[in-house]
Design a protein around this motif. Structure first.
Motif, PDB file in Angstrom:
ATOM      1  N   ASP A  65       0.832  -1.205   0.000  1.00 33.29           N
ATOM      2  CA  ASP A  65       0.000   0.000   0.000  1.00 33.29           C
ATOM      3  C   ASP A  65       0.866   1.255   0.000  1.00 33.29           C
ATOM      4  O   ASP A  65       0.564   2.231  -0.687  1.00 33.29           O
ATOM      5  CB  ASP A  65      -0.946   0.009   1.207  1.00 33.29           C
ATOM      6  CG  ASP A  65      -2.074  -0.993   1.074  1.00 33.29           C
ATOM      7  OD1 ASP A  65      -2.306  -1.505  -0.046  1.00 33.29           O
ATOM      8  OD2 ASP A  65      -2.732  -1.275   2.098  1.00 33.29           O
ATOM      9  N   TYR A 115       2.333   1.698  -3.494  1.00 32.64           N
ATOM     10  CA  TYR A 115       1.303   2.224  -4.399  1.00 32.64           C
ATOM     11  C   TYR A 115       1.014   3.696  -4.103  1.00 32.64           C
ATOM     12  O   TYR A 115       0.806   4.485  -5.014  1.00 32.64           O
ATOM     13  CB  TYR A 115       0.025   1.406  -4.301  1.00 32.64           C
ATOM     14  CG  TYR A 115       0.000   0.206  -5.215  1.00 32.64           C
ATOM     15  CD1 TYR A 115       0.550   0.267  -6.494  1.00 32.64           C
ATOM     16  CD2 TYR A 115      -0.590  -0.979  -4.815  1.00 32.64           C
ATOM     17  CE1 TYR A 115       0.517  -0.827  -7.334  1.00 32.64           C
ATOM     18  CE2 TYR A 115      -0.634  -2.075  -5.654  1.00 32.64           C
ATOM     19  CZ  TYR A 115      -0.079  -1.992  -6.913  1.00 32.64           C
ATOM     20  OH  TYR A 115      -0.123  -3.074  -7.753  1.00 32.64           O
ATOM     21  N   ALA A 116       1.001   4.057  -2.824  1.00 36.59           N
ATOM     22  CA  ALA A 116       0.786   5.460  -2.468  1.00 36.59           C
ATOM     23  C   ALA A 116       1.916   6.323  -3.001  1.00 36.59           C
ATOM     24  O   ALA A 116       1.687   7.426  -3.524  1.00 36.59           O
ATOM     25  CB  ALA A 116       0.657   5.620  -0.956  1.00 36.59           C
ATOM     26  N   THR A 122      -0.606  -8.449  -2.716  1.00 38.96           N
ATOM     27  CA  THR A 122      -1.197  -7.115  -2.702  1.00 38.96           C
ATOM     28  C   THR A 122      -0.754  -6.301  -3.909  1.00 38.96           C
ATOM     29  O   THR A 122      -1.542  -5.540  -4.468  1.00 38.96           O
ATOM     30  CB  THR A 122      -0.845  -6.379  -1.392  1.00 38.96           C
ATOM     31  OG1 THR A 122      -1.199  -7.223  -0.287  1.00 38.96           O
ATOM     32  CG2 THR A 122      -1.591  -5.067  -1.274  1.00 38.96           C
ATOM     33  N   THR A 175      -5.895  -1.470  -6.188  1.00 37.34           N
ATOM     34  CA  THR A 175      -5.186  -0.702  -5.169  1.00 37.34           C
ATOM     35  C   THR A 175      -4.496   0.503  -5.775  1.00 37.34           C
ATOM     36  O   THR A 175      -4.596   1.617  -5.257  1.00 37.34           O
ATOM     37  CB  THR A 175      -4.160  -1.591  -4.437  1.00 37.34           C
ATOM     38  OG1 THR A 175      -4.820  -2.744  -3.934  1.00 37.34           O
ATOM     39  CG2 THR A 175      -3.517  -0.853  -3.290  1.00 37.34           C
ATOM     40  N   PHE A 184      -5.308   4.553  -5.094  1.00 37.58           N
ATOM     41  CA  PHE A 184      -4.366   5.576  -4.647  1.00 37.58           C
ATOM     42  C   PHE A 184      -4.201   6.682  -5.682  1.00 37.58           C
ATOM     43  O   PHE A 184      -4.076   7.849  -5.325  1.00 37.58           O
ATOM     44  CB  PHE A 184      -3.015   4.943  -4.288  1.00 37.58           C
ATOM     45  CG  PHE A 184      -3.000   4.317  -2.935  1.00 37.58           C
ATOM     46  CD1 PHE A 184      -3.100   5.091  -1.795  1.00 37.58           C
ATOM     47  CD2 PHE A 184      -2.912   2.944  -2.792  1.00 37.58           C
ATOM     48  CE1 PHE A 184      -3.093   4.513  -0.530  1.00 37.58           C
ATOM     49  CE2 PHE A 184      -2.911   2.351  -1.535  1.00 37.58           C
ATOM     50  CZ  PHE A 184      -3.004   3.141  -0.411  1.00 37.58           C
ATOM     51  N   ALA A 213      -0.520   6.896   4.484  1.00 37.76           N
ATOM     52  CA  ALA A 213      -1.117   5.711   3.853  1.00 37.76           C
ATOM     53  C   ALA A 213      -0.491   4.437   4.412  1.00 37.76           C
ATOM     54  O   ALA A 213      -1.198   3.471   4.736  1.00 37.76           O
ATOM     55  CB  ALA A 213      -0.945   5.767   2.337  1.00 37.76           C
ATOM     56  N   SER A 240      -2.530   1.761   6.747  1.00 38.19           N
ATOM     57  CA  SER A 240      -2.608   0.376   6.287  1.00 38.19           C
ATOM     58  C   SER A 240      -1.987  -0.571   7.301  1.00 38.19           C
ATOM     59  O   SER A 240      -2.551  -1.623   7.610  1.00 38.19           O
ATOM     60  CB  SER A 240      -1.915   0.229   4.930  1.00 38.19           C
ATOM     61  OG  SER A 240      -1.955  -1.115   4.501  1.00 38.19           O
ATOM     62  N   GLN A 264      -4.003  -3.575   9.049  1.00 41.13           N
ATOM     63  CA  GLN A 264      -3.593  -4.946   8.765  1.00 41.13           C
ATOM     64  C   GLN A 264      -3.138  -5.660  10.036  1.00 41.13           C
ATOM     65  O   GLN A 264      -3.393  -6.859  10.209  1.00 41.13           O
ATOM     66  CB  GLN A 264      -2.485  -4.974   7.701  1.00 41.13           C
ATOM     67  CG  GLN A 264      -2.861  -4.360   6.371  1.00 41.13           C
ATOM     68  CD  GLN A 264      -4.087  -4.963   5.725  1.00 41.13           C
ATOM     69  OE1 GLN A 264      -4.382  -6.133   5.889  1.00 41.13           O
ATOM     70  NE2 GLN A 264      -4.820  -4.148   4.985  1.00 41.13           N
TER      71      GLN A 264
END
Length: 194
Positions: free
Chosen positions: A33, A36-37, A108, A114, A118, A143, A147, A151
């Motif tokens: 995450d 990706y952010a 992921t 995802t 973002f 982010a 996350s 999680q």
């Protein structure tokens, strides 16, 4: 925060193994995450346009990975039930924390929604002036932190579930239910990509 196939797998993994392994896997999801952010913050518009042509293949690969996880989980649950083993050791050693981290990181990263999510967040927050690097850095760290906390909470729930359902049938039922949920989500990803 949505609970999808990755979260379901995380709960199942933690329930079958330990909180240490689940926490490592949770940090793998949070790392994906965060990556990706970062990608969305650095090139949201370009990234969304570049991914558009490969969204269908990414969705199909994602669905196949989820289906494979579901089948593997169901087979493992049935095998453990038939062997009547209550110990944490099954036919194979549980994954090490590093392997769990890398596995959930990869799973992921395969999730194409995802990165689109973002990118949409970054694009929606942009104003007429360019976003400064400090704001981008804060976004990426926030982010990742959000996350990671979510999680880890899910992994903690999996650890509690694992301690609560220690009987033969309880492990079989949770293994089959989590595999069923993962398979349904795989089918949903496949149908929505068509």
């Amino acid at each position: 925060m949505p609970v999808g196939a990755v979260a379901t797998y995380l709960v199942s993994l933690t329930a079958r193994t330990s909180l240490r392994i689940g926490a490592s896997a949770a940090l793998g999801v949070a790392t994906a995450d965060g990556l990706y952010a970062l990608a969305a913050a650095l090139g949201g518009t370009v990234l969304a346009a570049a991914l558009q042509p490969v969204m269908l293949p990414l969705s199909r690969v994602s669905a196949l990975v989820l289906a494979a996880l579901a089948v593997h989980g169901a087979i493992g649950a049935v095998r453990r039930y038939r062997e009547r083993r209550l110990a944490e050791r099954t036919g194979q050693d549980p994954p090490r924390p590093g392997r769990a981290y890398l596995a959930l990181l990869g799973i992921t990263l395969l999730n194409p929604t995802t990165v689109v999510y973002f990118a949409a967040l970054v694009l929606g927050s942009r104003t007429a002036e360019a976003v400064r690097p400090l704001e981008q850095g804060v976004f990426v760290l926030a982010a990742f932190a959000a996350s990671a906390s979510w999680q880890l909470l899910i992994a903690g729930g999996g650890a509690l579930l694992g301690r609560t359902l220690t009987g033969h049938r309880g492990r079989l039922v949770t293994g089959l239910v989590s595999s069923g949920v993962i398979m349904l989500l795989a089918v949903r990803v496949l149908v929505s990509s068509s």
